[in-house]
Design an enzyme around this catalytic site. Structure first.
Site, PDB file in Angstrom:
ATOM      1  N   CYS A 159     -11.763 -23.708  28.190  1.00  0.00           N
ATOM      2  CA  CYS A 159     -11.496 -23.907  26.761  1.00  0.00           C
ATOM      3  C   CYS A 159     -11.176 -25.359  26.418  1.00  0.00           C
ATOM      4  O   CYS A 159     -11.156 -25.725  25.244  1.00  0.00           O
ATOM      5  CB  CYS A 159     -10.367 -22.998  26.306  1.00  0.00           C
ATOM      6  SG  CYS A 159     -10.813 -21.261  26.448  1.00  0.00           S
ATOM      7  N   HIS A 214      -7.059 -25.339  19.633  1.00  0.00           N
ATOM      8  CA  HIS A 214      -7.935 -24.352  20.270  1.00  0.00           C
ATOM      9  C   HIS A 214      -7.594 -22.967  19.713  1.00  0.00           C
ATOM     10  O   HIS A 214      -6.424 -22.633  19.538  1.00  0.00           O
ATOM     11  CB  HIS A 214      -7.748 -24.382  21.783  1.00  0.00           C
ATOM     12  CG  HIS A 214      -8.488 -23.294  22.488  1.00  0.00           C
ATOM     13  ND1 HIS A 214      -9.835 -23.074  22.279  1.00  0.00           N
ATOM     14  CD2 HIS A 214      -8.089 -22.349  23.385  1.00  0.00           C
ATOM     15  CE1 HIS A 214     -10.228 -22.045  23.016  1.00  0.00           C
ATOM     16  NE2 HIS A 214      -9.183 -21.592  23.687  1.00  0.00           N
ATOM     17  N   ASN A 236     -12.446 -16.474  20.084  1.00  0.00           N
ATOM     18  CA  ASN A 236     -12.345 -17.628  20.977  1.00  0.00           C
ATOM     19  C   ASN A 236     -13.750 -17.982  21.482  1.00  0.00           C
ATOM     20  O   ASN A 236     -14.316 -17.263  22.300  1.00  0.00           O
ATOM     21  CB  ASN A 236     -11.413 -17.261  22.143  1.00  0.00           C
ATOM     22  CG  ASN A 236     -11.212 -18.426  23.099  1.00  0.00           C
ATOM     23  OD1 ASN A 236     -11.902 -19.437  23.041  1.00  0.00           O
ATOM     24  ND2 ASN A 236     -10.258 -18.266  24.001  1.00  0.00           N
TER      25      ASN A 236
HETATM   26  O1  UT7 Z   1      -8.592 -19.595  25.681  1.00  0.00           O
HETATM   27  C1  UT7 Z   1      -8.183 -19.689  27.006  1.00  0.00           C
HETATM   28  C2  UT7 Z   1      -6.789 -19.307  27.181  1.00  0.00           C
HETATM   29  N1  UT7 Z   1      -6.593 -17.906  26.894  1.00  0.00           N
HETATM   30  C3  UT7 Z   1      -5.568 -17.555  26.176  1.00  0.00           C
HETATM   31  O2  UT7 Z   1      -4.842 -18.383  25.686  1.00  0.00           O
HETATM   32  C4  UT7 Z   1      -5.297 -16.081  26.032  1.00  0.00           C
HETATM   33  C5  UT7 Z   1      -3.848 -15.830  26.250  1.00  0.00           C
HETATM   34  N2  UT7 Z   1      -3.492 -14.429  26.218  1.00  0.00           N
HETATM   35  C6  UT7 Z   1      -3.479 -13.716  25.081  1.00  0.00           C
HETATM   36  O3  UT7 Z   1      -3.903 -14.170  24.048  1.00  0.00           O
HETATM   37  C7  UT7 Z   1      -2.868 -12.331  25.123  1.00  0.00           C
HETATM   38  O4  UT7 Z   1      -2.207 -12.178  26.341  1.00  0.00           O
HETATM   39  C8  UT7 Z   1      -3.877 -11.202  24.924  1.00  0.00           C
HETATM   40  C9  UT7 Z   1      -4.382 -11.189  23.502  1.00  0.00           C
HETATM   41  C10 UT7 Z   1      -5.021 -11.321  25.897  1.00  0.00           C
HETATM   42  C11 UT7 Z   1      -3.176  -9.863  25.180  1.00  0.00           C
HETATM   43  O5  UT7 Z   1      -2.049  -9.738  24.325  1.00  0.00           O
HETATM   44  P1  UT7 Z   1      -0.613  -9.379  24.906  1.00  0.00           P
HETATM   45  O6  UT7 Z   1       0.299  -9.314  23.768  1.00  0.00           O
HETATM   46  O7  UT7 Z   1      -0.298 -10.348  26.001  1.00  0.00           O
HETATM   47  O8  UT7 Z   1      -0.848  -7.952  25.455  1.00  0.00           O
HETATM   48  P2  UT7 Z   1      -0.610  -7.388  26.938  1.00  0.00           P
HETATM   49  O9  UT7 Z   1      -1.722  -7.817  27.829  1.00  0.00           O
HETATM   50  O10 UT7 Z   1       0.791  -7.675  27.356  1.00  0.00           O
HETATM   51  O11 UT7 Z   1      -0.726  -5.865  26.656  1.00  0.00           O
HETATM   52  C12 UT7 Z   1       0.225  -5.148  25.850  1.00  0.00           C
HETATM   53  C13 UT7 Z   1      -0.217  -3.703  25.757  1.00  0.00           C
HETATM   54  C14 UT7 Z   1      -0.539  -3.075  27.102  1.00  0.00           C
HETATM   55  O12 UT7 Z   1      -0.163  -1.736  27.063  1.00  0.00           O
HETATM   56  P3  UT7 Z   1       1.197  -1.226  27.724  1.00  0.00           P
HETATM   57  O13 UT7 Z   1       1.135  -1.641  29.163  1.00  0.00           O
HETATM   58  O14 UT7 Z   1       2.280  -1.932  26.953  1.00  0.00           O
HETATM   59  O15 UT7 Z   1       1.156   0.246  27.500  1.00  0.00           O
HETATM   60  C15 UT7 Z   1      -2.035  -3.197  27.191  1.00  0.00           C
HETATM   61  O16 UT7 Z   1      -2.590  -2.228  28.034  1.00  0.00           O
HETATM   62  O17 UT7 Z   1      -1.428  -3.620  24.975  1.00  0.00           O
HETATM   63  C16 UT7 Z   1      -2.446  -2.993  25.741  1.00  0.00           C
HETATM   64  N3  UT7 Z   1      -3.727  -3.598  25.428  1.00  0.00           N
HETATM   65  C17 UT7 Z   1      -4.473  -3.223  24.390  1.00  0.00           C
HETATM   66  N4  UT7 Z   1      -4.300  -2.258  23.471  1.00  0.00           N
HETATM   67  C18 UT7 Z   1      -5.257  -2.122  22.531  1.00  0.00           C
HETATM   68  C19 UT7 Z   1      -4.343  -4.638  26.046  1.00  0.00           C
HETATM   69  N5  UT7 Z   1      -5.495  -4.929  25.428  1.00  0.00           N
HETATM   70  C20 UT7 Z   1      -5.602  -4.061  24.394  1.00  0.00           C
HETATM   71  C21 UT7 Z   1      -6.559  -3.853  23.388  1.00  0.00           C
HETATM   72  N6  UT7 Z   1      -6.339  -2.888  22.471  1.00  0.00           N
HETATM   73  N7  UT7 Z   1      -7.664  -4.625  23.293  1.00  0.00           N
END
Ligand code: UT7
Length: 333
Positions: free
Chosen positions: A117, A257, A287
């Site tokens: 990125c 970004h 993204n």
């Molecule tokens: O560009 C390069 C750099 N990349 C980034 O900067 C990305 C950085 N990361 C993020 O933006 C976030 O971590 C994400 C958007 C990828 C994920 O968001 P999060 O708030 O960190 O969610 P999480 O991975 O901690 O997941 C929270 C919950 C989980 O469920 P439980 O374990 O709490 O029951 C996941 O399984 O949300 C669930 N989950 C989803 N639910 C619905 C994960 N993905 C999804 C989804 N839809 N697409």
């Protein structure tokens, strides 16, 4: 009037393919909801390059040619082309070569920059140094990615985030104090396992096993990447402001970004910026990896005035991150 030679952005271009992949369509593909995607990322839709046989260079060309035409510059005048991308048309040759051929830049040399990125920002820094050397007068800097080519549309952790798109800028010499004034860029390879396309390179060449195990797709441990991104993008932006004596009032625009609206908000807050100075288009494109920063410039170009202070800020796989301080060199027409 300063005599120092700097690299100024003198034109911008952008392109996203026509197909729009909405949150609603993703709801029918993986276990997710529009509400979750909007709340956790800020994304409403992203564009996907569907046409068979088309790659990253084709989107780049769509961004570049109208920009050159508007500026009244022939591709033959370009000295160099740098292309930030992690989804090049081929492993080799470089996408910059393919772009040069497709636009008829017969006098340019160039290469690709792989920094996930941060690909556009690292390319911008490199392009600026070429200009400052005095040897090159017109350097084309591209950020382009066809992320849909490496995304698993059965993995809700990644498929909701990424989109396809391309943007570009023209760099030209300036001696009036405009252009790229400072930069701070970083890599930390110990973060590579958290955001990676594991197979296809020399460590895990393509095989039946790598395909069966889905190792050619983006693997991201979102939470870990989020933690690193939110801290480092905010810190590096603040440090670049500080050492240039800039307060939140002095900065006219943050060009961040577009990975997650929450990361952008945290960066703006650390910088002490009003919300109306923060350029955001993540809701429309998701993204686009190397495409996000130039696409932001393209979308908001008409709002920039000569002399505006811009801070570019990024974080990506690798890990890679950094910020650039640039003084805008022209008024909107
Ligand atoms: O560009 C390069 C750099 N990349 C980034 O900067 C990305 C950085 N990361 C993020 O933006 C976030 O971590 C994400 C958007 C990828 C994920 O968001 P999060 O708030 O960190 O969610 P999480 O991975 O901690 O997941 C929270 C919950 C989980 O469920 P439980 O374990 O709490 O029951 C996941 O399984 O949300 C669930 N989950 C989803 N639910 C619905 C994960 N993905 C999804 C989804 N839809 N697409």
């Amino acid at each position: 009037m300063s005599n120092k030679l700097t690299a100024a952005i003198t034109a911008v271009g952008g392109y996203v393919p026509p197909y729009v992949l909405t949150n609603q369509e993703l709801e029918s593909m993986v276990d997710t909801t529009d509400e979750w995607i909007q709340a956790r990322t800020g994304i409403l839709e992203r564009h996907i390059l569907k046409e068979k046989g088309k790659g990253t260079s084709d989107m780049a060309v769509e961004a570049i040619l109208p920009m050159l035409e508007k500026k009244g510059i022939s591709p033959l005048e370009l000295d160099a082309i740098l292309c930030g991308t992690v989804t090049g048309d081929y492993i080799f040759p470089a996408t910059a070569n393919v772009i040069a051929d497709k636009i008829g830049a017969k006098n340019a040399w160039g290469f690709d920059v792989s920094a996930a990125c941060s690909g556009f920002l690292f390319s911008l820094e490199t392009g600026a140094r070429l200009i400052e050397s005095g040897k090159y007068k017109k350097v084309l800097v591209v950020g382009a990615d066809k992320m849909s080519s490496i995304i698993n549309y059965e993995d809700r952790n990644t498929c909701i985030i990424f989109g396809d798109g391309a943007g570009c800028v023209l760099l030209e010499p300036n001696t009036e104090g405009y252009g790229l004034l400072d930069s701070q860029l970083h890599v930390d390879g110990s973060g590579r396992e958290f955001l990676i396309q594991p197979a296809g390179g020399s460590v895990l060449p393509p095989s039946h096993e790598t395909v069966e195990d889905k190792l050619h797709y983006v693997h991201q441990e979102g939470k870990t990447v989020f933690k690193f991104a939110v801290t480092n993008m905010a810190n590096v932006s603040y440090e670049v402001m500080q050492r240039n004596g800039l307060t939140g009032d002095d900065v006219d625009w943050l060009v961040p970004h577009q990975a997650n609206l929450r990361i952008i908000d945290a960066t703006a807050e650390r910088m002490g910026l009003d919300k109306n100075k923060v350029l955001i288009n993540i809701h429309r494109y998701g993204n686009t990896t190397s495409g996000t920063l130039p696409l932001c410039l393209f979308d908001f170009e008409k709002q920039f005035k000569k002399g505006d202070n811009l801070i570019f800020s990024t974080f990506g796989g690798g890990f890679t991150w950094g910020a650039i301080y640039l003084k805008w060199a022209y008024d909107p027409n």
